[in-house]
Write an enzyme that holds these catalytic residues in place. Sequence first.
Site, mmCIF file in Angstrom:
data_model
loop_
_atom_site.group_PDB
_atom_site.id
_atom_site.type_symbol
_atom_site.label_atom_id
_atom_site.label_comp_id
_atom_site.label_asym_id
_atom_site.label_seq_id
_atom_site.Cartn_x
_atom_site.Cartn_y
_atom_site.Cartn_z
ATOM 1 N N LYS A 1 -10.628 -0.568 10.623
ATOM 2 C CA LYS A 1 -10.870 -1.735 9.770
ATOM 3 C C LYS A 1 -11.309 -2.944 10.598
ATOM 4 O O LYS A 1 -11.602 -3.999 10.065
ATOM 5 C CB LYS A 1 -9.607 -2.079 8.982
ATOM 6 N N GLN B 1 -4.416 -4.976 7.098
ATOM 7 C CA GLN B 1 -5.399 -5.988 6.672
ATOM 8 C C GLN B 1 -5.145 -7.326 7.363
ATOM 9 O O GLN B 1 -5.750 -8.334 6.999
ATOM 10 C CB GLN B 1 -5.353 -6.178 5.140
ATOM 11 N N HIS C 1 0.873 -1.179 0.000
ATOM 12 C CA HIS C 1 0.000 0.000 0.000
ATOM 13 C C HIS C 1 0.914 1.234 0.000
ATOM 14 O O HIS C 1 2.026 1.201 0.524
ATOM 15 C CB HIS C 1 -0.828 -0.050 1.295
ATOM 16 N N ASP D 1 3.217 -4.027 7.945
ATOM 17 C CA ASP D 1 1.979 -3.275 7.772
ATOM 18 C C ASP D 1 0.845 -4.275 7.980
ATOM 19 O O ASP D 1 0.571 -5.113 7.127
ATOM 20 C CB ASP D 1 1.959 -2.681 6.359
ATOM 21 N N CYS E 1 -4.792 2.395 -3.656
ATOM 22 C CA CYS E 1 -3.544 2.920 -3.070
ATOM 23 C C CYS E 1 -2.430 1.889 -3.199
ATOM 24 O O CYS E 1 -1.612 1.724 -2.282
ATOM 25 C CB CYS E 1 -3.718 3.329 -1.613
#
Length: 411
Positions: free
Chosen positions: A229, A206, A126, A203, A369
Amino acid sequence: MTTATLDPATIRREFPALEQSINGRPLVYLDNAATSQKPRVVLDALQAYYENDNANVHRGIHELSRRATVAYEESRAKVAGWVGAAEPSEIVWTRGTTEAINLVSTAWGLDNVGEGDEILISVLEHHSNIIPWQLLARRTGAVIKYIELDEQGRWILDELPRLLTDRTKVVAISHVSNALGTVNPVKRVAAAAHEVGALVLVDGAQGAVHMKVDVQELGVDCYAFSGHKMCGPTGIGALWARRDLLDSMEPYQGGGEMIHFVGRDESSWATVPHKFEAGTPNIAGAIGMGTAIDFLSGVGMDAIAKHEHELLEYALERMNAVDGIRIYGPQSPDEHSALISFTLGDAHPHDISTILDSEGIAVRAGHHCAQLAMQHFGISATARASIYLYNTESDIDRLIEGLEQVQGIFA
Ligand code: C6P
């Protein structure tokens, strides 16, 4: 109480936003990778904080400040437990994943990365895990190297021994791709990165949302994630990092709350994590994120993962049968998180999303993104359906009906 299975019909009743109709049809919300809907308990927690306990944290001696501080720090402990941190002080509150990565790339990066040093990221990242490192490279003269992708959007790891050198200072990689749904072999790359002495940042925007995460088991140094999220409010997230690493870093921003003593020429810093939390924080957001963790824990992450996996298999099977569809990312559901990125014939992804919206179905369309990932496939955009705990087979059936409509228009 943790259960092995989950009943989405019951879960859905906890989410007021799911009860509405859009364009005359009951809402089908399949844009969860962008942000999830919020359960009533989280909305109530935000309201209750502002109605009853609103005060600044770590500042007042009075009762409201005490209550706000206790709730805020209790939430930090819940977030620490959520990812397997050794202690709550290893959790730094941030605005979200993006700020957590920028914190590390700036506060750690400027002191540890120099000219000619190497930063390893992947083509799948991302922009939040690309641009902070490009900014660092620009300021320091470091070089960015990339893990490339195969035709299914998986990292090509044969190249790893060549990519990791004694100049590699940091490896920054995503746990799960938001563009393709790929579940990445983070543990394996982290182990290889540590052999050359590199810092490993993950990261987890998700990742921590859909699966149980244990940072100790993953063997990484930093893990960044967002509350919004995972059923929490927007504007709140966290950086987990090893305590010794946080202790060794200079502050990211200066201001109130992050100091120990202020002098005219020299000042000293508060201990970790407060050293990184300048200014009045997002107190309500932190409390809301803690409540979201309670909610998800109550449903059970195993049950959520199982439900999502079953729905993903169902969706992949049904979508693969739609004429003209191309699904990007790993073909095996076992390497795939509950997110499906696709194109359909000659229809532009924006048109797909607009037509689905006219049927009350929310999906995202665009580059997500993740322009480097799009470039890898020679496309500028995909449509993306992303699943969460409250989605049902009937949501997928509605999506398929919508896609058939798109197909009819563009045939
Ligand atoms: N992805 C999506 O629709 P923030 O905005 O800081 O909460 O999260 C940024 C981010 C970082 N990494 C990954 C893998 C992400 O998916 C995201 C957010 C959203 O895919 C909005 S672009």
